[in-house]
Design an enzyme around this catalytic site. Structure first.
Site, mmCIF file in Angstrom:
data_model
loop_
_atom_site.group_PDB
_atom_site.id
_atom_site.type_symbol
_atom_site.label_atom_id
_atom_site.label_comp_id
_atom_site.label_asym_id
_atom_site.label_seq_id
_atom_site.Cartn_x
_atom_site.Cartn_y
_atom_site.Cartn_z
ATOM 1 N N CYS A 98 -3.507 3.846 -6.449
ATOM 2 C CA CYS A 98 -3.922 5.195 -6.042
ATOM 3 C C CYS A 98 -5.428 5.305 -6.247
ATOM 4 O O CYS A 98 -5.892 5.491 -7.378
ATOM 5 C CB CYS A 98 -3.178 6.256 -6.843
ATOM 6 S SG CYS A 98 -3.685 7.939 -6.415
ATOM 7 N N GLY A 99 -6.182 5.199 -5.161
ATOM 8 C CA GLY A 99 -7.631 5.278 -5.271
ATOM 9 C C GLY A 99 -8.127 6.656 -5.624
ATOM 10 O O GLY A 99 -9.025 6.806 -6.459
ATOM 11 N N HIS A 100 -7.549 7.698 -5.005
ATOM 12 C CA HIS A 100 -8.031 9.043 -5.329
ATOM 13 C C HIS A 100 -7.705 9.375 -6.779
ATOM 14 O O HIS A 100 -8.471 10.051 -7.468
ATOM 15 C CB HIS A 100 -7.445 10.078 -4.365
ATOM 16 C CG HIS A 100 -6.179 10.731 -4.815
ATOM 17 N ND1 HIS A 100 -4.936 10.206 -4.545
ATOM 18 C CD2 HIS A 100 -5.959 11.861 -5.545
ATOM 19 C CE1 HIS A 100 -4.010 10.981 -5.077
ATOM 20 N NE2 HIS A 100 -4.595 12.001 -5.683
ATOM 21 N N ASP A 260 -1.556 12.596 2.612
ATOM 22 C CA ASP A 260 -2.737 12.558 1.759
ATOM 23 C C ASP A 260 -3.778 13.515 2.318
ATOM 24 O O ASP A 260 -4.212 13.378 3.463
ATOM 25 C CB ASP A 260 -3.291 11.134 1.693
ATOM 26 C CG ASP A 260 -4.201 10.917 0.493
ATOM 27 O OD1 ASP A 260 -4.907 11.864 0.107
ATOM 28 O OD2 ASP A 260 -4.212 9.802 -0.049
ATOM 29 N N GLY A 265 -7.812 6.721 -1.051
ATOM 30 C CA GLY A 265 -8.692 5.738 -1.679
ATOM 31 C C GLY A 265 -8.295 4.308 -1.421
ATOM 32 O O GLY A 265 -9.080 3.511 -0.873
#
Length: 342
Positions: A98-100, A260, A265
């Site tokens: 999970c980039g965010h 999203d 991300g």
């Protein structure tokens, strides 16, 4: 039951960090803890019932959450080379990347004092996630956090033009592994555009493509089968070029039809690797990646590596802001228990 959280949003996508109130989560690594959280016979989008999953459902379902909620359980890192570990969760279960969320965790780790940071400069926050070790480079100016750069695990492109049959015709899909597996396709190939008014059609197309790829060898991760399977489908539009790089708008449909709100991300990492493999983006060049609500991540591929081989290292920069601090309660006798989804 009492659960304490601090909430952030990263480019519009929520991230709920659980500080207190979790049951013990066994396991020697973050990846092992995620496998245990899924339970015997459970899957990423259908975990087995248990004490930990009751907390997830409490926080993500109504009336305390909503179907677009996202968050993470803080856990110990794999070793003392990282500052913290995290199990990422959403309305359907547990993700591998999970980039965010990594951007939000970097901001929180510095803002809370967990990781020391200069008033002006950059503080690295190393985080163990189920797909490996990632870094949040927290940018500071005047004693404030002003941005975070997410440096992902290597991203590898498995397919650039994989034919997939849909109800809208056969489309060519690119598949990339960036801590989670993403399939991406131009929205125009489906007769669509990345616009809020078309969100129901985009969501349906994303779910259909994810289901169609379920048995494909391209979505398998031989190095770690726990990372196999399509997590998200990215539908994208090209926009006029920005500063000599690439400018795109996307919507990422992940898990079982969740949207999203941010540009995604780890999905941006996937798009960067695909653009590099297509020869459209050189190392260091900018991808301006816009979300369906108009927020933006900036991404780039670092020099070295091969997107069609062992992979490339990507960096994605965005902002995260704290939105609240909460103490959630589940009282005895509550007939809705951990909540519901509509």
């Amino acid at each position: 039951m009492f659960v304490r959280t601090v909430d952030y949003h990263t480019a519009g996508e929520p991230f709920r960090i659980v500080l207190d109130g979790l049951p013990p989560i066994p396991g020697d690594t973050v990846a092992e803890r995620r496998a245990i959280a899924l339970g015997s016979g459970g899957t990423a989008t259908a975990p087995r019932p248990g004490e930990l999953d009751t907390v997830r459902r409490l926080l993500v379902q109504e009336p305390r959450g909503h179907a677009g909620m996202y968050g993470g359980f803080l856990v110990p890192p794999d070793d003392d080379g990282a500052h913290l570990g995290v199990l990422f969760w959403h309305k359907d279960g547990y993700s591998t990347a999970c980039g965010h969320g990594t951007i939000a965790l970097g901001a929180w780790a510095v803002d809370s004092g967990l990781v020391a940071a200069p008033a002006d400069g950059v503080a690295p926050v190393r985080i163990d996630v189920p797909s490996g070790r990632v870094t949040a480079l927290v940018h500071r100016a005047g004693g404030r956090t002003v941005g975070v750069t997410f440096r992902n695990v290597p991203t590898r492109v498995a397919e650039l033009k994989l034919p997939v049959e849909t109800s809208r015709g056969v489309v060519e899909v690119a598949v990339a592994h960036s801590g989670a597996c993403y399939a991406s396709v131009p929205a125009a190939a489906l007769g669509l555009a990345v616009e809020p008014a078309q969100l129901p059609e985009l969501t349906a197309a994303g779910r259909e493509i994810r289901a169609a790829l379920a048995g494909s060898a391209a979505v398998a991760n031989a190095a770690d089968p726990r990372l196999s399977g399509v997590y998200g489908v990215i539908l994208h539009d090209d926009l006029p070029a920005a500063d000599g790089g690439v400018n795109q708008r996307n919507v990422t449909v992940f898990a079982d039809g969740q949207i999203d709100r941010s540009p995604c991300g780890s999905g941006t990492s996937a798009r960067l690797a695909v653009l590099a493999a297509e020869g459209r983006l050189a190392p260091g060049e900018r991808l301006r990646h816009e979300s369906i609500i108009g927020t933006v991540f900036d991404g780039r591929v670092l020099a070295g590596g091969d997107p069609l081989g062992a992979g490339v290292v990507t960096e994605v920069t965005g902002t995260a802001y704290r939105t609240g601090e909460h103490g959630f309660v589940l009282e005895a006798g509550d007939e809705l228990a951990a909540g519901f989804l509509l």
